[in-house]
Motif scaffolding. Structure first.
Motif, short mmCIF file in Angstrom:
data_model
loop_
_atom_site.label_atom_id
_atom_site.label_comp_id
_atom_site.label_asym_id
_atom_site.label_seq_id
_atom_site.Cartn_x
_atom_site.Cartn_y
_atom_site.Cartn_z
N GLY A 68 0.82 -1.20 0.00
CA GLY A 68 0.00 0.00 0.00
C GLY A 68 0.85 1.25 0.00
O GLY A 68 0.39 2.32 -0.40
N GLY A 69 2.10 1.14 0.45
CA GLY A 69 3.01 2.26 0.38
C GLY A 69 3.44 2.52 -1.05
O GLY A 69 3.69 1.58 -1.82
N VAL A 70 3.55 3.79 -1.43
CA VAL A 70 3.86 4.14 -2.82
C VAL A 70 5.21 3.58 -3.25
O VAL A 70 5.37 3.07 -4.37
N ILE A 71 6.18 3.64 -2.36
CA ILE A 71 7.54 3.25 -2.73
C ILE A 71 7.82 1.77 -2.49
O ILE A 71 8.86 1.24 -2.90
N SER A 72 6.91 1.07 -1.83
CA SER A 72 7.14 -0.34 -1.46
C SER A 72 7.43 -1.25 -2.65
O SER A 72 8.36 -2.07 -2.59
N PRO A 73 6.67 -1.18 -3.76
CA PRO A 73 6.97 -2.08 -4.89
C PRO A 73 8.38 -1.89 -5.45
O PRO A 73 9.04 -2.87 -5.79
N LEU A 74 8.85 -0.64 -5.53
CA LEU A 74 10.20 -0.41 -6.04
C LEU A 74 11.23 -1.01 -5.09
O LEU A 74 12.20 -1.65 -5.54
N LEU A 75 11.06 -0.82 -3.79
CA LEU A 75 12.02 -1.36 -2.84
C LEU A 75 12.04 -2.89 -2.91
O LEU A 75 13.11 -3.50 -2.81
N ALA A 76 10.87 -3.51 -3.09
CA ALA A 76 10.83 -4.97 -3.24
C ALA A 76 11.54 -5.40 -4.51
O ALA A 76 12.29 -6.39 -4.52
N ASN A 77 11.35 -4.66 -5.60
CA ASN A 77 12.03 -5.00 -6.86
C ASN A 77 13.54 -4.85 -6.74
O ASN A 77 14.30 -5.61 -7.35
N ILE A 78 13.99 -3.86 -5.98
CA ILE A 78 15.43 -3.67 -5.79
C ILE A 78 16.04 -4.88 -5.10
O ILE A 78 17.12 -5.36 -5.46
N VAL A 79 15.34 -5.41 -4.09
CA VAL A 79 15.84 -6.60 -3.39
C VAL A 79 15.75 -7.82 -4.28
O VAL A 79 16.71 -8.61 -4.40
N LEU A 80 14.61 -8.00 -4.96
CA LEU A 80 14.39 -9.21 -5.77
C LEU A 80 15.15 -9.18 -7.09
O LEU A 80 15.15 -10.17 -7.82
N ASP A 81 15.81 -8.06 -7.38
CA ASP A 81 16.64 -8.04 -8.58
C ASP A 81 17.77 -9.06 -8.49
O ASP A 81 18.24 -9.56 -9.52
N ALA A 82 18.19 -9.38 -7.27
CA ALA A 82 19.20 -10.43 -7.09
C ALA A 82 18.67 -11.78 -7.59
O ALA A 82 19.43 -12.59 -8.14
N LEU A 83 17.38 -12.02 -7.39
CA LEU A 83 16.77 -13.24 -7.91
C LEU A 83 16.73 -13.23 -9.44
O LEU A 83 16.97 -14.26 -10.08
N ASP A 84 16.45 -12.06 -10.02
CA ASP A 84 16.46 -11.95 -11.48
C ASP A 84 17.86 -12.21 -12.04
O ASP A 84 18.02 -12.86 -13.09
#
Length: 494
Positions: free
Chosen positions: A291-307
């Protein structure tokens, strides 16, 4: 650069601050994110994939929405483009002077308009968008800029609500106050283009110019190419359990400005007010609230290691990964222990866990069905033709909503009132599932809707209903009911 003086290159030591000039001399009306070329003057909009399965309308270039933007918005978008180009050219560069850009007038105005367009309910302070507009938006933004400039800004507690899920559990959502949403959006505007330059093409969730439909199309193309074994995985409460250390480590790879890092850390640690809990809330020590505006980007930054691990799996095991937020699929001709072990080690290294209850290996050649993002995919014939349809879960959810709307309790608006309420739902559903190649479900749903409308109207009174005296289809056509399937008898509803 084509549109102004280039940013200075070189990596600044952590903790030092220098001014990275980013003023522009010529507005740029093109979008930001997902570019496949870094040369100045080239469009950096991520275009839809040119596959055979994507609906033709998705390949069309629509009018650029930036043409309607004000001067301040154009200036903010131009600055975003420059950040993106800089990050794309210099993969090791760490940006060291960003904080003063967050409270720039054009950035805050752009952030406000984005928040206003998204709408949403008030946070813990109870202040709505309408109330802020009545008090004066410019004064509201000036106060935010002053607090950020003087570094007196402190996020307010986040209101927690719980949304029921299909499996009976509840999804926690965080609702920040509007002031905090504007600050988060301004921060997002500045840092998103930097990390967009690093993200992999296999990631589709919450990114500019990307959507779930692109992920479904790529999965279907991989299946057509013979990658018919799928490792369908999900992460356990990803947004709620991401360690703050993992988020900050990801940010520090590209950002050296300690003021920006400190601001994001404050946003992450904002107290959370549970329903019925104390008003001051409890300080958050892990996760980034959904629900936080910036939350999806922060999650993508972490999960980029998985990518990045997915890119390694492609080279080592000829596997293909597609990720949408915390849901991902790995497709290969065979899924063995080396792939499973590599993925599990990567996820555990990020402080996350795989949800074993929602993770499975699907063998499409054996007639099994892959359910992903509401779609159901399986192979037909010799295994190279992909059938795409709405999943049973998605159809069940739609029928539940239809039963809620098409009921005798709603007849005080008449059948025409029910039709007006139905049409936005049906248009949205049809638009999302437009990649469907098997139309049988659309036929069945059209007949389900007409049948239910007929039964509800018939039972509304003890006397025979005369609503459909000229015929069901003719009446619904006159009322303008949206059809899901154009070649069904309900096609006349348009």
């Amino acid at each position: 650069m084509e549109h102004g003086r280039p940013l200075r290159s070189g990596v600044a030591p952590r903790g030092t601050e220098h001014k990275a000039e980013a003023e522009t001399s010529k507005p740029d009306r093109r979008g930001v994110g997902g570019v496949h070329s870094i040369r100045d003057g080239e469009d950096n909009i991520t275009h839809p994939r040119k596959g055979t399965l994507l609906h033709p309308c998705l390949h069309e270039r629509t009018e650029d929405p930036l043409l309607e933007l004000s001067g301040s918005e154009e200036k903010a978008r131009t600055f975003q483009r420059k950040l993106y180009q800089k990050a794309k050219r210099e993969k090791g560069f760490r940006f060291y002077s960003l904080y003063d850009k967050i409270w720039r007038k054009d950035v805050l105005e752009y952030a406000w308009k984005r928040c206003r367009a998204n709408g949403g309910s008030p946070g813990t302070d109870g202040k709505s968008f309408k109330a802020i507009e009545n008090e004066g938006v410019q004064e509201f933004l000036k106060e935010i800029a002053r607090e950020l400039k003087e570094r007196t800004y402190r996020p307010s507690p986040v209101r927690r609500v719980y949304i029921p899920k299909a499996d009976g559990s509840k999804r926690p959502l965080g609702i920040p106050i509007i002031k905090d949403r504007v600050v988060q959006t301004a921060c997002l505007i500045i840092i998103e283009p930097i990390f967009e330059a690093d993200f992999e093409d296999m990631s589709y969730g919450f990114r500019p110019k990307r959507s779930a439909l692109g992920a479904i199309e790529e999965i279907a193309e991989h299946i057509q190419q013979g990658y018919t074994t799928a490792y369908d995985a999900d992460l356990t409460k990803c947004f709620d359990t991401i360690p703050h250390e993992s988020i900050m480590e990801g940010l520090e790879r590209r950002i050296a400005d300690q003021k920006v890092l400190s601001l994001i850390r404050k946003l992450l640690r904002a107290p959370v007010v549970e329903p019925g809990g104390p008003r001051q809330g409890k300080r958050n020590h892990t996760g980034t609230p959904q629900g936080g505006v910036i939350s999806p980007l922060l999650a993508n930054i972490v999960l980029d290691a998985l990518d990045k691990k997915g890119r390694e799996l492609q080279k080592c095991y000829n596997a293909r990964m597609v990720r949408y937020a915390d849901d991902f699929v790995i497709l290969a001709r065979y899924i063995g222990d080396p792939i499973l072990k590599a993925v599990e080690e990567t996820i555990n290294g990020l402080g996350l866990q795989i949800n074993q209850n929602k993770t499975s290996i699907v063998k499409l050649r054996n007639g099994e069905i892959l359910n992903f993002l509401g779609y159901a995919l399986n192979t037909v014939g010799k295994g190279r033709t992909v059938a795409i349809r709405p999943s049973e879960k998605a159809q069940k959810k739609l029928k539940e909503k239809l039963r809620e709307i098409i009921s005798r309790n709603r007849l005080y608006h008449g059948i025409e009132g029910i039709v007006k309420e139905l049409n936005p739902l049906l248009r949205g559903w049809k638009n999302y599932f437009r990649l469907t190649t098997v139309k049988r479900e659309f036929h069945d749903l059209d007949f389900y809707i007409t049948g239910r409308l007929y039964r509800v109207a018939k039972k509304a009174s003890q006397r025979p209903s005369r609503i459909f005296r000229h015929g069901v289809y003719a009446t619904l056509q006159r009322m303008g009911l949206q059809s899901l399937c154009e070649d069904s008898p309900a096609h006349a509803f348009r």
